[in-house]
Design a protein around this motif. Structure first.
Motif, mmCIF file in Angstrom:
data_model
loop_
_atom_site.group_PDB
_atom_site.id
_atom_site.type_symbol
_atom_site.label_atom_id
_atom_site.label_comp_id
_atom_site.label_asym_id
_atom_site.label_seq_id
_atom_site.Cartn_x
_atom_site.Cartn_y
_atom_site.Cartn_z
ATOM 1 N N ASN A 98 67.834 44.916 62.182
ATOM 2 C CA ASN A 98 68.625 44.908 60.885
ATOM 3 C C ASN A 98 68.524 44.541 60.122
ATOM 4 O OD1 ASN A 98 70.918 44.988 59.263
ATOM 5 N ND2 ASN A 98 71.869 43.733 60.505
ATOM 6 N N CYS A 99 67.032 43.644 59.725
ATOM 7 C CA CYS A 99 66.343 43.055 58.404
ATOM 8 C C CYS A 99 67.001 42.801 57.269
ATOM 9 C CB CYS A 99 64.935 43.413 58.306
ATOM 10 S SG CYS A 99 63.935 43.884 59.564
ATOM 11 N N ARG A 100 67.482 41.397 56.974
ATOM 12 C CA ARG A 100 68.048 40.918 55.863
ATOM 13 C C ARG A 100 67.508 41.373 54.526
ATOM 14 N NH1 ARG A 100 72.909 38.909 56.330
ATOM 15 N NH2 ARG A 100 72.225 38.255 53.788
ATOM 16 N N CYS A 102 65.136 43.795 53.877
ATOM 17 C CA CYS A 102 64.454 45.088 54.416
ATOM 18 C C CYS A 102 63.484 45.766 52.998
ATOM 19 C CB CYS A 102 64.856 46.290 55.056
ATOM 20 S SG CYS A 102 64.482 48.033 55.338
ATOM 21 N N TRP A 105 64.851 49.268 52.635
ATOM 22 C CA TRP A 105 66.562 49.873 52.769
ATOM 23 C C TRP A 105 66.553 50.875 53.281
ATOM 24 C CZ3 TRP A 105 69.978 50.680 49.212
ATOM 25 C CH2 TRP A 105 69.601 50.647 48.097
ATOM 26 N N LYS A 109 67.553 52.084 56.333
ATOM 27 C CA LYS A 109 69.532 51.857 56.088
ATOM 28 C C LYS A 109 70.571 52.742 56.040
ATOM 29 C CE LYS A 109 67.867 47.780 57.027
ATOM 30 N NZ LYS A 109 68.085 46.382 58.460
ATOM 31 N N ASP A 268 65.299 41.839 48.056
ATOM 32 C CA ASP A 268 65.080 43.134 48.444
ATOM 33 C C ASP A 268 66.313 43.181 48.847
ATOM 34 O OD1 ASP A 268 65.567 45.517 48.155
ATOM 35 O OD2 ASP A 268 63.514 45.957 48.106
ATOM 36 N N TRP A 269 67.319 44.537 48.860
ATOM 37 C CA TRP A 269 68.260 44.148 50.377
ATOM 38 C C TRP A 269 69.208 43.333 50.419
ATOM 39 C CZ3 TRP A 269 71.179 48.363 51.784
ATOM 40 C CH2 TRP A 269 72.014 48.013 53.150
ATOM 41 N N LYS A 270 69.381 42.642 51.043
ATOM 42 C CA LYS A 270 70.116 41.212 51.134
ATOM 43 C C LYS A 270 70.117 39.924 51.069
ATOM 44 C CE LYS A 270 73.324 43.617 53.936
ATOM 45 N NZ LYS A 270 74.389 43.525 55.449
ATOM 46 N N MET A 271 68.568 40.134 50.665
ATOM 47 C CA MET A 271 67.930 38.575 50.458
ATOM 48 C C MET A 271 67.580 39.008 48.593
ATOM 49 S SD MET A 271 66.041 38.066 53.638
ATOM 50 C CE MET A 271 65.812 36.151 53.227
ATOM 51 N N ARG A 272 68.294 38.895 48.032
ATOM 52 C CA ARG A 272 67.480 38.954 46.669
ATOM 53 C C ARG A 272 67.829 37.807 45.761
ATOM 54 N NH1 ARG A 272 67.759 44.376 44.888
ATOM 55 N NH2 ARG A 272 69.213 46.094 45.914
ATOM 56 N N ASP A 273 68.080 36.694 46.595
ATOM 57 C CA ASP A 273 68.351 35.583 45.501
ATOM 58 C C ASP A 273 66.921 34.738 46.033
ATOM 59 O OD1 ASP A 273 69.339 35.528 48.937
ATOM 60 O OD2 ASP A 273 70.342 33.883 48.267
#
Length: 350
Positions: A98-100, A102, A105, A109, A268-273
């Protein structure tokens, strides 16, 4: 324990999976990866591809892929494995991590089987690779661990056509399926995503010790050629101390000749910040790893000619010069030796 491998019925593409245990309470425990998902009838595992069906576990992605492509082998990345050759790449859908962060994705995902647009058998994949002049077939895009049965059958079909096989994996797999899968692989790029348990658990949902066990096993107990990749994420796994510890572990446990690729992260994915990895971070990591004794350290996902070049560890001569995924010069050839000092360069060359 699942020991069959047949279609569940003539109309379904679902296959009875391997590596599962029927418990006394009627639930099925998946024995493929350390998650050990325990499922009631109709439930799917974390990877989404394995489901309890009656008193069996089925794999519903067997024979179905999310895409096929012809790539340079350097894109996997593998730099000491038939450099300059073409590889036929394919994957399915889903993942057991579940790589944040990814970077793929949309496939890994995926929770809907409409990602699986192509029906293709193991033999058809081998035939396609031969038709397009590929020297190998790569199980990639998503992690082949979760479609190991499909990958194993395809690898056997490829070997019958004298093709080599490559796994691109995060290495989160249990001992028995690991043994069976990597017995059929000629090459692998394994992710070593970081070197702290905190990073692994909080950013991937996995455990570092299980991944290290896979890396050590494949490197030390099989004939499979291995290269490692670490995606450096600013502020998360790019400190000098972590890179140094990672490098020391490699030298002490699998040896200095296993190539290590430091790859640039993009948001990307959940680490766009999180910002992109600066070139200076990759170059710093490369110098640290080389300073700890790793002989072949590469830089990926950015243009860095020196970071993509293979140097002779004996005399320091340039051996393989790369520009992105293009091999501009290769003096190693099939001999696997430096033409200047005759030092043996580890890899698969012929």
């Amino acid at each position: 324990m699942g020991d069959g491998f047949e279609t569940t019925d003539m109309k379904s593409r679902d296959r009875v999976a391997k590596w599962w245990t029927l418990r006394e309470d009627g639930r099925i425990r998946c024995d493929l990866c350390p998650r050990a998902c325990t499922l009631r009838d109709g439930q799917r595992g974390f990877c989404y591809t394995r489901m309890a069906q009656g008193q069996k576990m089925v794999l519903d992605t067997y024979g179905r892929c999310s895409g096929l492509g012809l790539d340079p082998i350097e894109k996997k990345p593998l730099y000491h494995f038939l450099p300059g050759s073409q590889v036929l790449s394919f994957g399915t859908a889903g993942c057991n991590l579940n790589c944040r962060f990814c970077q793929n994705w949309d496939i890994s995902k995926a929770r809907e089987n409409d990602r699986l647009t192509t029906a293709v058998s193991p033999g058809e994949i081998a035939d396609l690779a031969v038709h397009y002049g590929a020297q190998s077939v790569a199980f990639t895009y998503n992690d082949p661990t979760i479609f190991a049965e499909y990958a194993i059958d395809t690898a056997r079909a490829c070997h019958a056509e004298k093709l080599r096989t490559v796994a691109v994996s995060a290495g989160y797999i249990c001992a028995e399926p690991r043994r069976e899968m990597y017995a059929e692989m000629d090459g692998a790029n394994l992710d070593l995503k970081g070197f702290t348990e905190y990073f692994y658990w909080h950013l991937t949902g996995a455990h570092l010790c299980d991944v290290l066990e896979t890396i050590a096993y494949v490197c030390n107990e099989t004939e499979c050629w291995v290269e490692l990749t670490t995606l450096l994420i600013p502020g998360h796994n790019d400190s000098d101390g972590e890179i140094r510890n990672l490098s020391k572990w490699i030298v002490e446990n699998i040896g200095p000749d296993v190539p290590l690729h430091f790859s640039a992260f993009h948001p990307d994915w959940k680490m766009r910040d999180v910002p992109r990895t600066p070139a200076s971070t990759l170059q710093r990591a490369r110098e640290i790893a080389r300073g700890e004794g790793i002989r072949f350290v590469y830089i990926g996902n950015i243009r860095d000619r020196e970071g993509g070049t293979t140097f002779c560890p004996g005399c320091g001569d340039l051996l393989i010069v790369r520009d992105w995924f293009d091999v501009c010069e290769n003096t190693v050839g099939e001999s696997g030796q430096c033409p200047r000092c005759a030092a043996v360069i580890p890899g698969v060359w012929a």
